[in-house]
Write a protein that holds these residues in place. Structure first.
Motif, PDB file in Angstrom:
ATOM      1  N   LEU A 230       0.933  -1.506  -0.245  1.00  0.00           N
ATOM      2  CA  LEU A 230       0.063  -0.144   0.127  1.00  0.00           C
ATOM      3  C   LEU A 230       1.181   1.419  -0.298  1.00  0.00           C
ATOM      4  N   ASP A 231       1.977   1.013   1.065  1.00  0.00           N
ATOM      5  CA  ASP A 231       2.699   2.246   0.744  1.00  0.00           C
ATOM      6  C   ASP A 231       3.468   2.820  -0.258  1.00  0.00           C
ATOM      7  N   ASP A 232       3.650   1.986  -1.236  1.00  0.00           N
ATOM      8  CA  ASP A 232       4.748   2.030  -2.344  1.00  0.00           C
ATOM      9  C   ASP A 232       3.758   2.033  -3.804  1.00  0.00           C
ATOM     10  N   THR A 240      -5.960   2.631  -7.471  1.00  0.00           N
ATOM     11  CA  THR A 240      -4.649   2.365  -6.226  1.00  0.00           C
ATOM     12  C   THR A 240      -5.034   1.420  -6.899  1.00  0.00           C
ATOM     13  N   ARG A 241      -3.501   1.241  -7.406  1.00  0.00           N
ATOM     14  CA  ARG A 241      -2.852  -0.304  -7.599  1.00  0.00           C
ATOM     15  C   ARG A 241      -1.366  -0.636  -6.495  1.00  0.00           C
ATOM     16  N   LEU A 242      -1.966  -1.525  -5.334  1.00  0.00           N
ATOM     17  CA  LEU A 242      -1.240  -2.072  -5.366  1.00  0.00           C
ATOM     18  C   LEU A 242       0.435  -2.512  -5.537  1.00  0.00           C
ATOM     19  N   ALA A 243       1.257  -2.287  -4.800  1.00  0.00           N
ATOM     20  CA  ALA A 243       2.780  -3.064  -5.608  1.00  0.00           C
ATOM     21  C   ALA A 243       2.958  -3.904  -5.637  1.00  0.00           C
ATOM     22  N   THR A 244       3.282  -4.535  -6.492  1.00  0.00           N
ATOM     23  CA  THR A 244       3.422  -6.068  -7.368  1.00  0.00           C
ATOM     24  C   THR A 244       3.898  -6.146  -6.675  1.00  0.00           C
ATOM     25  N   GLY A 245       5.650  -6.114  -6.383  1.00  0.00           N
ATOM     26  CA  GLY A 245       6.682  -6.623  -5.767  1.00  0.00           C
ATOM     27  C   GLY A 245       6.085  -7.637  -4.004  1.00  0.00           C
TER      28      GLY A 245
END
Length: 478
Positions: A230-232, A240-245
């Protein structure tokens, strides 16, 4: 007098819907289909969890469905508070946590009502009354799950074991002693006879603080990973696209296994006014209200001397007729037909697995492909040609693109199209056409206030949808 905080609905919109194939497929799962009336299951869920005391919903979904979600909400005049995009499905535990952490930023004292978006609850006011009855326990810090008063020894649902002194028909939250996964027929009959169990509905009410504390205690690694995702996260077009990594590192696990079966602050709110997760065509048959002979027929279906049978035609102009059938399911679409005993409804997902193994597109893809600008369907496919019908919504536009392996011929049959080919831009009306040479940069737009329909004829050595080089796209697709 202390005011009750707003309830923030969280609608989970993942899943592939294999048990309701062929109507529900990975490309367009059951929550977005109109299975039980004029609204989709998702729209009905959004309506059910709205009104006085409810905030705008938070939606957790996948990339392919982001515009479906917003379009279906707009159709019922609702707007989401947020749409969180999962890079990949990781089950319900990470999805619920992502919503909780997003909401914590806005209102750390908020209450969250978490529900799947593909369930049927006919009596929405009764459901909201049950939620209201559960609010005091949620404000005290309990994790409240909702349980359905069972009326049959169902093997397709999980069960909640109540405490010895609990009342499964009570109108307030009760003490909970355990969870049981889907039982066999004998065990389901025994639990029903005990009179001390409820079906597990997968619906929850809790405060943001309480559920985050539960993750901190029961799943600390997941809490760190989802917080980082969420932060990234990135934002585009309001999503809002949650960070993939970091999301890829999250365990694929349900909230029942990750949290609820470990937490010590659980209560259950009984609900007895009707519920179904529509987990198979047998459930659709039951919830649709069979007639006096036990039959359920869609508008273009006819039952002659049939009993306890579901007949559905999902294609305009296609009639389905059953003669002398008993305990059968028949669902017909333009590209696939399901015929099965109703008692074998839970085996439909086996058919999807077999089709996938054969490489059949029908396993996952509907004949109609929904896009943010509208939809298209293939009418005829040959070795070196394809004919499509394309429908573009008012004000919508396809990407500025080119193709390496095919040329296209567009014929407008309804409405008006603004067409770009190279440096030339022109308007086409009904019965007018344009040719797009191989490699030409082009775009199609609908400048009108009504849907625009055209016929596209593709010719070339390769006609796959991945032969698209995008130069500009209002929907930020790759």
């Amino acid at each position: 007098m202390t005011s009750v905080p707003l309830i923030h609905p969280v609608l989970l919109c993942g899943g592939s819907g294999t048990r309701l194939w062929p109507l529900s497929r990975k490309s367009y799962p059951k929550q977005f289909a109109k299975l039980m009336g004029d609204e989709s299951l998702f729209q009905s869920a959004a309506h059910r969890m709205s009104g006085a005391g409810y905030a705008a919903p938070i939606i957790v979904t996948a990339e392919p469905f982001r515009f479906v979600v917003t379009e279906q909400l707009a159709a019922i005049e609702k707007a989401p508070a947020a749409v969180l995009i999962e890079p990949e499905g990781r089950n319900t535990a990470p999805a619920v946590l992502a919503a909780a952490l997003w909401l914590e930023r806005q209102n750390p004292d908020a209450l969250m009502l978490v529900a799947p978006s593909d369930h049927v609850i006919p009596d929405a006011p009764a459901f909201r009354d049950a939620v209201a009855a559960a609010v005091p326990r949620a404000l005290e810090g309990d994790l409240v799950t909702f349980g359905i008063l069972p009326d049959r020894p169902e093997t397709a649902y999980g069960y909640l074991q109540l405490a010895v002194d609990a009342d499964p028909a009570a109108e307030r939250p009760q003490s909970l002693s355990g969870f049981f996964e889907k039982p066999d027929k004998q065990r389901a009959a025994e639990m029903l006879a005990s009179g001390n169990v409820l079906w597990n509905a997968g619906i929850f009410l809790f405060s943001v603080a309480a559920i985050i504390a539960a993750y901190r205690s029961c799943a600390p690694a997941m809490l760190r990973q989802v917080q980082t995702a969420l932060d990234d996260a990135s934002t585009d077009l309001g999503f809002t696209r949650l960070a993939t990594g970091p999301w890829a590192e999250v365990e694929d696990i349900s909230i029942d296994y990750a949290i609820m079966q470990k937490a010590d602050n659980l209560t259950v709110m009984p609900f007895r006014k009707g519920w179904s997760d529509l987990g198979g065509w047998d459930a659709v048959w039951l919830e649709s209200g069979p007639d006096a002979t036990g039959n359920v027929c869609s508008r273009q279906a006819t039952a002659i001397d049939c009993r306890d049978t579901l007949l559905r035609s999902e294609t305009a102009g296609q009639e389905v007729v059953g003669i002398g059938l008993e305990d059968m399911i028949v669902v017909a679409m333009s590209d696939a037909v399901l015929v099965a005993r109703k008692s074998d409804a839970q085996r439909v997902k086996e058919a999807v697995s077999v089709l996938k193994a054969r490489g059949a597109t029908q396993a996952v893809q509907l004949p109609r492909d929904y896009r943010p600008w509208g939809w298209y369907e293939s009418l005829v496919i040959g070795g070196r040609f394809q004919v499509k019908r394309i429908v573009v919504k008012p004000g919508a536009a396809l990407s500025l693109q080119s193709h390496h392996h095919r040329s296209e011929h567009w014929i407008v049959v309804e409405g008006t199209a603004r067409v770009t080919v190279g440096d030339e831009v022109k308007l086409l009306t009904e019965n007018q056409s344009v040719y797009i040479p191989l490699g030409a940069v082009h775009r199609m737009e609908n400048p009108g206030k009504l849907p625009m329909v055209l016929i596209e004829v593709q010719t070339g050595s390769y006609l796959g949808e991945d032969d698209i080089l995008r130069f500009d796209d209002v929907y930020n697709r790759g």
